[in-house]
Design a protein around this motif. Structure first.
Motif: not given
Ligand code: SF4
Ligand code: SF4
Length: 129
Positions: A1-15
């Motif tokens: 199954m093709k994985s969904k491309k994530l439209k967020y980047n946790c490395l740019k977010c302070p959690g």
């Protein structure tokens, strides 16, 4: 199954998601944490977890949740978030709810973060809700 491309980047977010008050852990999560720390489940519960009760339309709901600590950005965050690097210090042993979140190719907070950073013309800007 093709994985969904994530439209967020946790490395740019302070959690932001690690600042939720109630991050519930399951029995399986407790076992995983016990293995990770080489502690008994009772020790894990005492040291890292706490009980939480609330009334849900007349039904008493009991949960076991992760303990928090003070934070300079979101007031308080999960005790396992590194406040400097904003990363999870128990990544391989994190609870299932953390593994699943946001359970979509988009993260609502990340959308908000991107919007506000663009508005402020500041790539580091952190809005609070
Ligand atoms: S709030 Fe969203 S972008 Fe930020 S760390 Fe959590 S999942 Fe990642
Ligand atoms: S266990 Fe890790 S991913 Fe989950 S809330 Fe805590 S710091 Fe965030």
């Amino acid at each position: 199954m093709k994985s969904k491309k994530l439209k967020y980047n946790c490395l740019k977010c302070p959690g932001y998601c690690c600042s939720y008050d109630r991050i519930e852990v399951t029995k399986k999560d407790i076992g995983r944490l016990a293995n990770h720390f080489g502690q008994s489940e009772a020790e894990v519960k005492k040291k890292h977890l706490k009980k939480y009760k609330h009334d849900d339309n007349g039904v008493l709901v009991k949960e076991i949740i992760l303990k928090h600590k003070k934070d300079h950005i979101y007031t308080s965050v999960c005790k396992f978030l590194n406040r400097k690097s904003r990363s999870c210090t128990i990544y391989t042993a994190r609870p299932s709810v953390c593994r699943e979140y946001p359970d979509s190719s988009k993260c609502g907070y990340y959308e908000f973060l991107k919007f506000e950073r663009k508005q402020q013309e500041d790539k580091e800007f952190v809005p609070t809700l």
